[in-house]
Design an enzyme around this catalytic site. Structure first.
Site, PDB file in Angstrom:
ATOM      1  N   SER A  81      80.258  49.706 -10.903  1.00  0.00           N
ATOM      2  CA  SER A  81      79.795  49.151  -9.616  1.00  0.00           C
ATOM      3  C   SER A  81      79.472  47.650  -9.707  1.00  0.00           C
ATOM      4  O   SER A  81      80.408  46.876  -9.724  1.00  0.00           O
ATOM      5  CB  SER A  81      78.678  49.945  -8.971  1.00  0.00           C
ATOM      6  OG  SER A  81      79.216  51.142  -8.412  1.00  0.00           O
ATOM      7  N   CYS A 102      77.480  53.893 -10.866  1.00  0.00           N
ATOM      8  CA  CYS A 102      77.763  55.280 -10.494  1.00  0.00           C
ATOM      9  C   CYS A 102      77.460  56.219 -11.650  1.00  0.00           C
ATOM     10  O   CYS A 102      77.386  57.423 -11.467  1.00  0.00           O
ATOM     11  CB  CYS A 102      79.209  55.435 -10.045  1.00  0.00           C
ATOM     12  SG  CYS A 102      80.355  54.931 -11.314  1.00  0.00           S
ATOM     13  N   HIS A 155      69.867  36.558  -8.309  1.00  0.00           N
ATOM     14  CA  HIS A 155      69.564  35.338  -7.556  1.00  0.00           C
ATOM     15  C   HIS A 155      68.312  34.749  -8.191  1.00  0.00           C
ATOM     16  O   HIS A 155      67.338  35.483  -8.402  1.00  0.00           O
ATOM     17  CB  HIS A 155      69.336  35.646  -6.078  1.00  0.00           C
ATOM     18  CG  HIS A 155      70.499  36.354  -5.449  1.00  0.00           C
ATOM     19  ND1 HIS A 155      71.690  35.724  -5.173  1.00  0.00           N
ATOM     20  CD2 HIS A 155      70.685  37.647  -5.095  1.00  0.00           C
ATOM     21  CE1 HIS A 155      72.541  36.587  -4.648  1.00  0.00           C
ATOM     22  NE2 HIS A 155      71.964  37.775  -4.589  1.00  0.00           N
TER      23      HIS A 155
END
Lengths: 127, 127
Positions: A78, A98, A83
């Protein structure tokens, strides 16, 4: 891998680790190379498979002197995103997979990279 | 934009909308063009600013016949990601933004795109 997996006996679409990390050295959160390296270490440690190299970009604003980094890597499992807010010593990281993974490994790795960090985690099961 | 903003009178690093969407037509979740278009509509609708074009990739496995799409776009405001499970009619979408946005607009847009979908949302404040 986009198929359902059993995690903690639950059939889920993914385990999503939400990380808010504080008290990180400013310079570390401004260093694109270091963030890229951190991604690569995480991927290796969690035995995940990247679909391409991590992308880490500097995010600036003409109306604001502070700036941070945003990074992302797509995984076969995935994704991982980050940030950073260097001025506040803060980073927001997400690891969505997943397949199951050990969040303690992630925390340990981050604490090694960011010596004095304080970390808040939340886990969401996507199902 | 990597600076703190006021959202609901809280000073936060971001608002993170977690979307689990069910009951979507299989073909829609296999269509890279359609997912890319959906990203562009979301970005326009929420008045966000992409740092580059959305990337949408097909995720296959040699040991498994089902496959899905994974998509990502980096924004000046942070990011949008999606992972689809066409066989289950399911999509996991995340919208992380350092500025406030109207989640009702997102839900409306998704319900227009995915006619009979049922949507579960969670909002996390990153602070």
């Amino acid at each position: 891998m986009n198929r359902k997996n059993k995690i903690n006996n639950l059939s889920v679409y993914g385990k999503h680790l939400i990380i808010d990390a504080y008290n990180i050295q400013r310079e570390q959160l401004k260093n694109t190379k270091e963030i890229r390296k951190l991604f690569i270490e995480l991927i290796k440690n969690l035995k995940m498979r990247p679909l391409s190299s991590p992308i880490v970009k500097k995010i600036t604003s003409p109306s604001y002197s502070n700036w941070g980094l945003s990074g992302f890597v797509m995984l076969y499992e995935s994704h991982i995103s980050i940030h950073t807010w260097p001025e506040n010593g803060y980073a927001a990281m997400d690891i969505y997979s997943c397949k199951d993974f050990d969040e303690q490994k992630v925390i340990k790795l981050l604490k090694t990279a960011w010596k004095r960090t304080k970390i808040k985690t939340r886990i969401l099961m996507r199902n």
